[in-house]
Design a protein around this motif. Sequence first.
Motif, PDB file in Angstrom:
ATOM      1  N   GLN A 117      24.608  63.839  25.857  1.00 40.84           N
ATOM      2  CA  GLN A 117      25.627  63.125  26.628  1.00 40.84           C
ATOM      3  C   GLN A 117      25.087  61.807  27.201  1.00 40.84           C
ATOM      4  N   ALA A 118      24.410  61.074  26.358  1.00 41.42           N
ATOM      5  CA  ALA A 118      23.845  59.783  26.748  1.00 41.42           C
ATOM      6  C   ALA A 118      24.944  58.722  26.819  1.00 41.42           C
ATOM      7  N   ASN A 119      24.659  57.648  27.534  1.00 38.21           N
ATOM      8  CA  ASN A 119      25.604  56.535  27.640  1.00 38.21           C
ATOM      9  C   ASN A 119      25.461  55.548  26.491  1.00 38.21           C
ATOM     10  N   VAL A 120      24.285  55.573  25.855  1.00 36.64           N
ATOM     11  CA  VAL A 120      23.991  54.666  24.746  1.00 36.64           C
ATOM     12  C   VAL A 120      23.505  55.502  23.572  1.00 36.64           C
ATOM     13  N   LEU A 121      24.188  55.381  22.442  1.00 32.03           N
ATOM     14  CA  LEU A 121      23.751  56.042  21.214  1.00 32.03           C
ATOM     15  C   LEU A 121      23.225  54.969  20.268  1.00 32.03           C
ATOM     16  N   ILE A 122      22.042  55.197  19.748  1.00 29.69           N
ATOM     17  CA  ILE A 122      21.480  54.289  18.752  1.00 29.69           C
ATOM     18  C   ILE A 122      21.388  55.050  17.440  1.00 29.69           C
ATOM     19  N   PHE A 123      22.196  54.634  16.485  1.00 27.36           N
ATOM     20  CA  PHE A 123      22.228  55.239  15.152  1.00 27.36           C
ATOM     21  C   PHE A 123      21.470  54.308  14.207  1.00 27.36           C
ATOM     22  N   ASP A 124      20.310  54.720  13.780  1.00 26.38           N
ATOM     23  CA  ASP A 124      19.492  53.926  12.870  1.00 26.38           C
ATOM     24  C   ASP A 124      19.586  54.539  11.473  1.00 26.38           C
ATOM     25  N   GLU A 125      20.544  54.066  10.688  1.00 22.27           N
ATOM     26  CA  GLU A 125      20.829  54.636   9.364  1.00 22.27           C
ATOM     27  C   GLU A 125      21.116  56.133   9.487  1.00 22.27           C
ATOM     28  N   ALA A 126      21.749  56.515  10.588  1.00 23.28           N
ATOM     29  CA  ALA A 126      21.963  57.919  10.926  1.00 23.28           C
ATOM     30  C   ALA A 126      22.977  58.622  10.049  1.00 23.28           C
ATOM     31  N   THR A 127      23.731  57.864   9.258  1.00 23.38           N
ATOM     32  CA  THR A 127      24.754  58.480   8.406  1.00 23.38           C
ATOM     33  C   THR A 127      24.489  58.203   6.926  1.00 23.38           C
ATOM     34  N   SER A 128      23.307  57.739   6.603  1.00 18.89           N
ATOM     35  CA  SER A 128      23.012  57.329   5.224  1.00 18.89           C
ATOM     36  C   SER A 128      23.083  58.469   4.215  1.00 18.89           C
ATOM     37  N   ALA A 129      22.872  59.706   4.640  1.00 17.65           N
ATOM     38  CA  ALA A 129      22.906  60.852   3.719  1.00 17.65           C
ATOM     39  C   ALA A 129      24.276  61.546   3.695  1.00 17.65           C
ATOM     40  N   LEU A 130      25.242  60.985   4.420  1.00 18.60           N
ATOM     41  CA  LEU A 130      26.569  61.598   4.467  1.00 18.60           C
ATOM     42  C   LEU A 130      27.470  61.010   3.397  1.00 18.60           C
ATOM     43  N   ASP A 131      28.383  61.828   2.890  1.00 17.30           N
ATOM     44  CA  ASP A 131      29.374  61.315   1.963  1.00 17.30           C
ATOM     45  C   ASP A 131      30.372  60.463   2.753  1.00 17.30           C
ATOM     46  N   ASN A 132      31.140  59.652   2.048  1.00 17.92           N
ATOM     47  CA  ASN A 132      32.046  58.701   2.706  1.00 17.92           C
ATOM     48  C   ASN A 132      33.075  59.374   3.610  1.00 17.92           C
ATOM     49  N   LYS A 133      33.648  60.496   3.188  1.00 22.70           N
ATOM     50  CA  LYS A 133      34.660  61.170   3.997  1.00 22.70           C
ATOM     51  C   LYS A 133      34.055  61.740   5.277  1.00 22.70           C
ATOM     52  N   THR A 134      32.902  62.395   5.173  1.00 20.49           N
ATOM     53  CA  THR A 134      32.259  62.968   6.362  1.00 20.49           C
ATOM     54  C   THR A 134      31.883  61.863   7.337  1.00 20.49           C
ATOM     55  N   VAL A 141      35.681  60.337  15.256  1.00 18.57           N
ATOM     56  CA  VAL A 141      35.421  61.155  16.443  1.00 18.57           C
ATOM     57  C   VAL A 141      34.617  60.369  17.470  1.00 18.57           C
ATOM     58  N   ILE A 142      33.574  59.708  17.031  1.00 22.68           N
ATOM     59  CA  ILE A 142      32.698  58.979  17.954  1.00 22.68           C
ATOM     60  C   ILE A 142      33.448  57.836  18.626  1.00 22.68           C
ATOM     61  N   GLN A 143      34.305  57.145  17.875  1.00 22.34           N
ATOM     62  CA  GLN A 143      35.081  56.041  18.454  1.00 22.34           C
ATOM     63  C   GLN A 143      36.023  56.524  19.546  1.00 22.34           C
ATOM     64  N   ASN A 144      36.415  57.776  19.494  1.00 20.28           N
ATOM     65  CA  ASN A 144      37.352  58.309  20.478  1.00 20.28           C
ATOM     66  C   ASN A 144      36.679  59.101  21.595  1.00 20.28           C
ATOM     67  N   LEU A 145      35.355  59.116  21.633  1.00 23.33           N
ATOM     68  CA  LEU A 145      34.655  59.923  22.637  1.00 23.33           C
ATOM     69  C   LEU A 145      34.841  59.413  24.059  1.00 23.33           C
ATOM     70  N   ASN A 146      34.427  58.185  24.301  1.00 23.29           N
ATOM     71  CA  ASN A 146      34.396  57.683  25.661  1.00 23.29           C
ATOM     72  C   ASN A 146      34.361  56.166  25.599  1.00 23.29           C
ATOM     73  N   GLU A 147      35.257  55.523  26.291  1.00 21.62           N
ATOM     74  CA  GLU A 147      35.287  54.059  26.242  1.00 21.62           C
ATOM     75  C   GLU A 147      34.058  53.434  26.886  1.00 21.62           C
ATOM     76  N   ASN A 148      33.323  54.190  27.703  1.00 24.13           N
ATOM     77  CA  ASN A 148      32.121  53.662  28.337  1.00 24.13           C
ATOM     78  C   ASN A 148      30.859  53.926  27.519  1.00 24.13           C
ATOM     79  N   LEU A 149      31.017  54.544  26.370  1.00 23.58           N
ATOM     80  CA  LEU A 149      29.892  54.832  25.486  1.00 23.58           C
ATOM     81  C   LEU A 149      29.557  53.573  24.683  1.00 23.58           C
ATOM     82  N   THR A 150      28.284  53.226  24.662  1.00 27.23           N
ATOM     83  CA  THR A 150      27.820  52.112  23.843  1.00 27.23           C
ATOM     84  C   THR A 150      27.163  52.689  22.609  1.00 27.23           C
ATOM     85  N   LEU A 151      27.617  52.249  21.459  1.00 22.67           N
ATOM     86  CA  LEU A 151      27.066  52.706  20.189  1.00 22.67           C
ATOM     87  C   LEU A 151      26.438  51.516  19.485  1.00 22.67           C
ATOM     88  N   ILE A 152      25.159  51.622  19.220  1.00 23.88           N
ATOM     89  CA  ILE A 152      24.438  50.592  18.477  1.00 23.88           C
ATOM     90  C   ILE A 152      24.098  51.204  17.125  1.00 23.88           C
TER      91      ILE A 152
END
Length: 184
Positions: A117-134, A141-152
């Motif tokens: 439940q951090a305020n800042v999420l840093i995704f460093d190629e965190a979805t590179s192994a996922l298929d496009n739909k997933t 989901v992440i875009q709808n989590l919290n308007e105060n969440l910063t995603l890098i």
Amino acid sequence: DLLMGLLVPTSGRLMVDGNNLYDPMYPSRLASWRSTIAHVPQTIFLADTSIAENIAFGVPKEQIDRDRLVLAAKYAQISAFVESSSEGYDTFVGGRGMMLSGGQRQRIGIARALYKQANVLIFDEATSALDNKTEADLMEVIQNLNENLTLIMIAHRLSTVKNCSRIFEVKHGKCWEKDVKSLI
């Protein structure tokens, strides 16, 4: 590593909310900043323990909040896999997660970040192994989590960053802001 305060800048300053993280007058500022961050690297470290313990990494087993764990797994698009496993959240992942696919390891890493439940999420190629739909489902989901969440996000695929409010391109050692609409 610079953004997370793991490397000291060799020149310039690392500013957060107008404050220099390395100001010697405020030595606790850097530790405070680090506590607000959850990092999801491309290669996820997994201990040879259960899925639950890997999601709630660092939390003693008896203190894991099961509701929070299940919600984090759901948001990370890994809950269906976990709940269909014979032992559910108590399933062992094997050393370095060898019992899991790359995409499953990445989704456990994402669930770990969401569990924190951090305020800042840093995704460093965190979805590179996922298929496009997933990946698309996860990003929705992440875009709808919290308007105060910063995603890098650090990504090579434009589809990964298409809904970001600001995009910076790094090329040949230089960084500049790109017009989001021109990339889509």
